[in-house]
Write an enzyme that holds these catalytic residues in place. Sequence first.
Site, PDB file in Angstrom:
ATOM      1  N   GLU A  86      41.223  46.045  32.312  1.00 18.61           N
ATOM      2  CA  GLU A  86      40.843  44.885  31.497  1.00 18.61           C
ATOM      3  C   GLU A  86      39.681  44.098  32.101  1.00 18.61           C
ATOM      4  O   GLU A  86      38.924  43.444  31.380  1.00 18.61           O
ATOM      5  CB  GLU A  86      42.052  43.970  31.270  1.00 18.61           C
ATOM      6  CG  GLU A  86      43.157  44.571  30.393  1.00 18.61           C
ATOM      7  CD  GLU A  86      44.148  45.446  31.149  1.00 18.61           C
ATOM      8  OE1 GLU A  86      43.908  45.738  32.353  1.00 18.61           O
ATOM      9  OE2 GLU A  86      45.177  45.836  30.560  1.00 18.61           O
ATOM     10  N   PHE A 106      59.520  39.127  29.603  1.00 17.62           N
ATOM     11  CA  PHE A 106      58.801  40.294  30.126  1.00 17.62           C
ATOM     12  C   PHE A 106      57.295  40.152  29.864  1.00 17.62           C
ATOM     13  O   PHE A 106      56.871  39.892  28.748  1.00 17.62           O
ATOM     14  CB  PHE A 106      59.337  41.568  29.454  1.00 17.62           C
ATOM     15  CG  PHE A 106      58.608  42.809  29.900  1.00 17.62           C
ATOM     16  CD1 PHE A 106      58.653  43.229  31.230  1.00 17.62           C
ATOM     17  CD2 PHE A 106      57.858  43.557  28.993  1.00 17.62           C
ATOM     18  CE1 PHE A 106      57.968  44.360  31.645  1.00 17.62           C
ATOM     19  CE2 PHE A 106      57.178  44.692  29.396  1.00 17.62           C
ATOM     20  CZ  PHE A 106      57.233  45.090  30.724  1.00 17.62           C
ATOM     21  N   GLN A 107      56.505  40.301  30.898  1.00 22.00           N
ATOM     22  CA  GLN A 107      55.037  40.213  30.853  1.00 22.00           C
ATOM     23  C   GLN A 107      54.544  38.872  30.316  1.00 22.00           C
ATOM     24  O   GLN A 107      53.528  38.796  29.632  1.00 22.00           O
ATOM     25  CB  GLN A 107      54.442  41.387  30.062  1.00 22.00           C
ATOM     26  CG  GLN A 107      54.725  42.723  30.759  1.00 22.00           C
ATOM     27  CD  GLN A 107      53.884  43.879  30.252  1.00 22.00           C
ATOM     28  OE1 GLN A 107      53.571  43.948  29.071  1.00 22.00           O
ATOM     29  NE2 GLN A 107      53.542  44.799  31.144  1.00 22.00           N
ATOM     30  N   LYS A 153      53.203  37.168  19.897  1.00 20.30           N
ATOM     31  CA  LYS A 153      53.467  38.395  19.132  1.00 20.30           C
ATOM     32  C   LYS A 153      53.980  38.054  17.729  1.00 20.30           C
ATOM     33  O   LYS A 153      53.582  38.680  16.741  1.00 20.30           O
ATOM     34  CB  LYS A 153      54.485  39.256  19.889  1.00 20.30           C
ATOM     35  CG  LYS A 153      54.552  40.673  19.375  1.00 20.30           C
ATOM     36  CD  LYS A 153      55.324  41.583  20.302  1.00 20.30           C
ATOM     37  CE  LYS A 153      55.335  43.014  19.780  1.00 20.30           C
ATOM     38  NZ  LYS A 153      56.074  43.917  20.660  1.00 20.30           N
ATOM     39  N   MET A 159      25.480  43.714  52.462  1.00 20.44           N
ATOM     40  CA  MET A 159      25.201  42.280  52.588  1.00 20.44           C
ATOM     41  C   MET A 159      26.128  41.637  53.626  1.00 20.44           C
ATOM     42  O   MET A 159      25.741  40.705  54.328  1.00 20.44           O
ATOM     43  CB  MET A 159      25.333  41.605  51.215  1.00 20.44           C
ATOM     44  CG  MET A 159      24.813  40.189  51.166  1.00 20.44           C
ATOM     45  SD  MET A 159      23.094  40.063  51.715  1.00 20.44           S
ATOM     46  CE  MET A 159      22.223  40.031  50.159  1.00 20.44           C
TER      47      MET A 159
HETATM   48  C1  LIG Z   1      24.081  37.797  46.739  1.00 18.33           C
HETATM   49  C2  LIG Z   1      23.425  36.756  45.877  1.00 18.33           C
HETATM   50  C3  LIG Z   1      22.229  36.194  46.287  1.00 18.33           C
HETATM   51  C4  LIG Z   1      21.556  35.288  45.469  1.00 18.33           C
HETATM   52  N1  LIG Z   1      20.329  34.830  45.845  1.00 18.33           N
HETATM   53  C5  LIG Z   1      19.587  34.106  44.970  1.00 18.33           C
HETATM   54  C6  LIG Z   1      18.231  33.756  45.257  1.00 18.33           C
HETATM   55  O1  LIG Z   1      17.688  34.095  46.304  1.00 18.33           O
HETATM   56  N2  LIG Z   1      17.541  33.071  44.325  1.00 18.33           N
HETATM   57  C7  LIG Z   1      18.106  32.698  43.111  1.00 18.33           C
HETATM   58  O2  LIG Z   1      17.424  32.105  42.269  1.00 18.33           O
HETATM   59  N3  LIG Z   1      19.390  32.981  42.841  1.00 18.33           N
HETATM   60  C8  LIG Z   1      20.131  33.687  43.724  1.00 18.33           C
HETATM   61  N4  LIG Z   1      21.428  34.032  43.387  1.00 18.33           N
HETATM   62  C9  LIG Z   1      21.958  33.571  42.099  1.00 18.33           C
HETATM   63  C10 LIG Z   1      22.490  32.144  42.161  1.00 18.33           C
HETATM   64  O3  LIG Z   1      23.744  32.139  42.790  1.00 18.33           O
HETATM   65  C11 LIG Z   1      22.594  31.516  40.743  1.00 18.33           C
HETATM   66  O4  LIG Z   1      23.410  32.325  39.941  1.00 18.33           O
HETATM   67  C12 LIG Z   1      21.249  31.376  40.037  1.00 18.33           C
HETATM   68  O5  LIG Z   1      20.299  30.784  40.878  1.00 18.33           O
HETATM   69  C13 LIG Z   1      21.427  30.528  38.783  1.00 18.33           C
HETATM   70  O6  LIG Z   1      20.266  30.569  38.020  1.00 18.33           O
HETATM   71  P1  LIG Z   1      20.067  29.545  36.810  1.00 18.33           P
HETATM   72  O7  LIG Z   1      20.324  28.164  37.289  1.00 18.33           O
HETATM   73  O8  LIG Z   1      18.741  29.855  36.229  1.00 18.33           O
HETATM   74  O9  LIG Z   1      21.145  30.049  35.730  1.00 18.33           O
HETATM   75  P2  LIG Z   1      22.588  29.489  35.293  1.00 18.33           P
HETATM   76  O10 LIG Z   1      23.465  29.283  36.445  1.00 18.33           O
HETATM   77  O11 LIG Z   1      23.045  30.401  34.212  1.00 18.33           O
HETATM   78  O12 LIG Z   1      22.243  28.068  34.665  1.00 18.33           O
HETATM   79  C14 LIG Z   1      21.549  27.995  33.456  1.00 18.33           C
HETATM   80  C15 LIG Z   1      21.211  26.552  33.140  1.00 18.33           C
HETATM   81  O13 LIG Z   1      20.535  26.547  31.874  1.00 18.33           O
HETATM   82  C16 LIG Z   1      21.148  25.592  31.017  1.00 18.33           C
HETATM   83  N5  LIG Z   1      21.011  26.049  29.640  1.00 18.33           N
HETATM   84  C17 LIG Z   1      21.717  27.010  28.987  1.00 18.33           C
HETATM   85  N6  LIG Z   1      21.300  27.124  27.723  1.00 18.33           N
HETATM   86  C18 LIG Z   1      20.302  26.234  27.567  1.00 18.33           C
HETATM   87  C19 LIG Z   1      19.473  25.866  26.470  1.00 18.33           C
HETATM   88  N7  LIG Z   1      19.591  26.435  25.259  1.00 18.33           N
HETATM   89  N8  LIG Z   1      18.542  24.893  26.646  1.00 18.33           N
HETATM   90  C20 LIG Z   1      18.412  24.273  27.852  1.00 18.33           C
HETATM   91  N9  LIG Z   1      19.190  24.565  28.922  1.00 18.33           N
HETATM   92  C21 LIG Z   1      20.111  25.547  28.775  1.00 18.33           C
HETATM   93  C22 LIG Z   1      22.596  25.495  31.479  1.00 18.33           C
HETATM   94  O14 LIG Z   1      23.169  24.249  31.111  1.00 18.33           O
HETATM   95  C23 LIG Z   1      22.443  25.654  32.998  1.00 18.33           C
HETATM   96  O15 LIG Z   1      22.210  24.420  33.634  1.00 18.33           O
HETATM   97  C24 LIG Z   1      22.128  34.893  44.221  1.00 18.33           C
HETATM   98  C25 LIG Z   1      23.360  35.425  43.840  1.00 18.33           C
HETATM   99  C26 LIG Z   1      23.991  36.358  44.643  1.00 18.33           C
HETATM  100  C27 LIG Z   1      25.287  36.954  44.162  1.00 18.33           C
HETATM  101  C1  LIG Z   2      34.802  41.095  44.237  1.00 19.02           C
HETATM  102  C2  LIG Z   2      34.003  40.725  45.465  1.00 19.02           C
HETATM  103  N1  LIG Z   2      34.544  40.866  46.691  1.00 19.02           N
HETATM  104  C3  LIG Z   2      33.827  40.565  47.799  1.00 19.02           C
HETATM  105  C4  LIG Z   2      32.549  40.090  47.696  1.00 19.02           C
HETATM  106  C5  LIG Z   2      31.741  39.738  48.941  1.00 19.02           C
HETATM  107  N2  LIG Z   2      30.568  40.625  49.062  1.00 19.02           N
HETATM  108  C6  LIG Z   2      29.323  40.264  48.657  1.00 19.02           C
HETATM  109  S1  LIG Z   2      28.185  41.455  48.871  1.00 19.02           S
HETATM  110  C7  LIG Z   2      29.318  42.500  49.553  1.00 19.02           C
HETATM  111  C8  LIG Z   2      28.927  43.874  50.008  1.00 19.02           C
HETATM  112  C9  LIG Z   2      28.482  44.761  48.893  1.00 19.02           C
HETATM  113  O1  LIG Z   2      28.397  46.076  49.379  1.00 19.02           O
HETATM  114  P1  LIG Z   2      27.786  47.222  48.496  1.00 19.02           P
HETATM  115  O2  LIG Z   2      28.399  47.232  47.167  1.00 19.02           O
HETATM  116  O3  LIG Z   2      27.834  48.495  49.250  1.00 19.02           O
HETATM  117  O4  LIG Z   2      26.282  46.733  48.307  1.00 19.02           O
HETATM  118  P2  LIG Z   2      25.129  46.577  49.444  1.00 19.02           P
HETATM  119  O5  LIG Z   2      25.180  45.156  49.928  1.00 19.02           O
HETATM  120  O6  LIG Z   2      25.430  47.556  50.538  1.00 19.02           O
HETATM  121  O7  LIG Z   2      23.864  46.872  48.713  1.00 19.02           O
HETATM  122  C10 LIG Z   2      30.589  41.893  49.610  1.00 19.02           C
HETATM  123  C11 LIG Z   2      31.808  42.521  50.167  1.00 19.02           C
HETATM  124  C12 LIG Z   2      32.043  39.919  46.378  1.00 19.02           C
HETATM  125  N3  LIG Z   2      30.821  39.431  46.162  1.00 19.02           N
HETATM  126  N4  LIG Z   2      32.770  40.285  45.301  1.00 19.02           N
END
Ligand SMILES: Cc1cc2nc3c(=O)[nH]c(=O)nc-3n(C[C@H](O)[C@H](O)[C@H](O)COP(=O)(O)OP(=O)(O)OC[C@H]3O[C@@H](n4cnc5c(N)ncnc54)[C@H](O)[C@@H]3O)c2cc1C
Ligand SMILES: Cc1ncc(C[n+]2csc(CCOP(=O)(O)OP(=O)(O)O)c2C)c(N)n1
Length: 579
Positions: free
Chosen positions: A61, A123-124, A173, A485
């Site tokens: 799911e 159940f569930q 249900k 990472m």
């Molecule tokens: C491993 C990892 C590393 C990351 N590193 C980076 C990084 O280096 N740089 C980076 O940028 N991000 C990075 N991120 C992502 C980060 O965590 C955020 O998800 C991202 O920066 C959010 O981008 P955003 O604010 O544009 O989007 P969202 O979080 O989706 O926010 C969107 C915004 O737009 C607004 N909005 C929606 N619809 C409308 C509309 N119609 N009109 C006006 N406003 C609207 C919402 O209210 C909200 O405030 C990383 C994520 C991971 C998992």
């Molecule tokens: C469900 C979940 N569990 C744990 C993490 C923490 N986490 C972030 S990146 C990462 C490693 C990802 O490894 P892999 O998929 O091999 O990608 P790589 O960084 O090697 O490119 C982990 C464990 C997460 N983001 N999501």
Amino acid sequence: MSKQKPTSDDSKTRLTGAEIMWATLEGEGVREVFGYPGGAILPVYDALRKFPIRHILVRHEQGAVHMADGYARASGKVGVAIATSGPGATNMVTGIATAMLDSIPLVCITGQVGSKVLGSDAFQEVDITGITLPVTKHNYLVTRAEDVAPALREAFHIAQSGRPGPVLVDITKDAQQATAAFDFAAAAPEKVHVHPMLSVTQPAIAEAVELIRAAQRPVILAGHGIIQSGAMKQVVALAERAQIPVACTLLGLGGFPASHALNLGMMGMHGESWVNHSIQESDLLIALGMRFDDRVTGSLSTYAQKAKKIHIDIDPAEINKNVPVQVALTGDLAAVLDQLLPLVRPRDGAAWLRTIDRMKGDAAVLDIVNLPDNGHLYAAHVINDLWRATSGNAVIATDVGQHQMWEAQYYKHDSPRSLITSGGLGTMGFALPAAIGAKIACPQKEVWVIAGDGGFQMTCPELATIVQENLDLNIAIINNGYLGMIRQWQETFYDKNYQCAPIGSPDFVKLAEAFGIRAAAVRTRSEVMSTVAEARNHKGPFLINFLVEQEDTVYPMIAPGSALHEMIRRPSNNPLVER
Ligand SMILES: Cc1cc2nc3c(=O)[nH]c(=O)nc-3n(C[C@H](O)[C@H](O)[C@H](O)COP(=O)(O)OP(=O)(O)OC[C@H]3O[C@@H](n4cnc5c(N)ncnc54)[C@H](O)[C@@H]3O)c2cc1C
Ligand SMILES: Cc1ncc(C[n+]2csc(CCOP(=O)(O)OP(=O)(O)O)c2C)c(N)n1
Ligand SMILES: [Mg+2]
């Protein structure tokens, strides 16, 4: 929630609650749903055969919700996922939270135990409305057949209005089995939530125009809201008219074309140094549909101290949440920019653009395409080659980790909805099911999964869904033998104590073949282009296991809590050297 109004001739339109559910989905324009059956939702599955809706049977799911999410991100439509009560419903929670953190419009439907036994640990039985309250935009417990259509119609309205998000509808249900009159039009929400331009007053617009006129070093911060609002043209017009450079968030990539001369690239923790330096040196930030996430700002106390800020966002809760701003325009971005644009005068941005170019000259990555093949296979090369091979036109669904950041850096997205990635929750296991949803939403588009060896193992049973649905999508596993990472953080912040970072994998080629999917392994750079071509030419799914350099690091990087300009830069012996 509005109750359905009684109709004069109930006999013609009496349906079971289960039939009403499907009829309402059909009325809302739903053509595909992702789901998995179970006891408490069986009346719904029994009624499915009477309706022209394609049901994609998933293997878990969580996969159903990520597929609905990928479907929504790729198409802009509402994604729909269905599960049974108890474990089916709880398996959805990670997917729902993923959608919530990135503002993705979903309607998730769960079966629930009979209304007479609610609260008896039947159940569930789980209280899924209670469990999902913090990770849904809204949710409903429906206990009567006559409430099914009004609840669902309101759910669709809420999911896609204003700031989008997931809505859950839990249907007992007995509500699925009982009959009620069905009238789609009469079930329309009574209260349609309109989102007024809360603070878009003429004085506020005038103030924004004046800040833009007076700025010497402006930067546009382009976020996900640009794509969600469909404001791409207006943003290009603003940037070009006022000659303002544009930095994108991860979720904003594709909202402003990567190839545009004013595009600086991605900001934040793994953004290039000139992008972050431009923000720190800026005297005006114009934040468009972005929420100043901590991955974007680094330490707040040192963030863009010299800059005034204009923030345009649809959600008032985002204004002044992390970063205080001088002018807030709260409303739909496209509509606000339509008001602002005619008042913005052309300006000469040449001096500031030259300054940024100088910063870039100091830090620009050499064109990695031209770097000599030194016998090693780097993930960055693989992704850059994939970008060239697909002419940048593919829809890419990435997982979470190092490969996700390299994709953001080296696959250049020119169009919106071409990058599908979990930003806010950072959910490993997202890529494969999200790509399935994207391919079902956009069958004519080329779709690639880019996943790490760790994350791929979290949801790889969905390979069976790809085969079952005969989907022509390609999968690139960036296999570094590590939770990369995690290894990178341990290398940098935990004295190279690589606890639980090395991760074993099955032979991914054999695994794919066991599902009936063609596959190949790639160990050297010289094989990349030919194998990608083989995958693209093959009719049907294809998996490539890229055995890349194991201890590679994503640069630049900002340590958590550090200032945006305190980047750990690429060391001089890094193959992706800087000038
Ligand atoms: C491993 C990892 C590393 C990351 N590193 C980076 C990084 O280096 N740089 C980076 O940028 N991000 C990075 N991120 C992502 C980060 O965590 C955020 O998800 C991202 O920066 C959010 O981008 P955003 O604010 O544009 O989007 P969202 O979080 O989706 O926010 C969107 C915004 O737009 C607004 N909005 C929606 N619809 C409308 C509309 N119609 N009109 C006006 N406003 C609207 C919402 O209210 C909200 O405030 C990383 C994520 C991971 C998992
Ligand atoms: C469900 C979940 N569990 C744990 C993490 C923490 N986490 C972030 S990146 C990462 C490693 C990802 O490894 P892999 O998929 O091999 O990608 P790589 O960084 O090697 O490119 C982990 C464990 C997460 N983001 N999501
Ligand atoms: Mg890995």
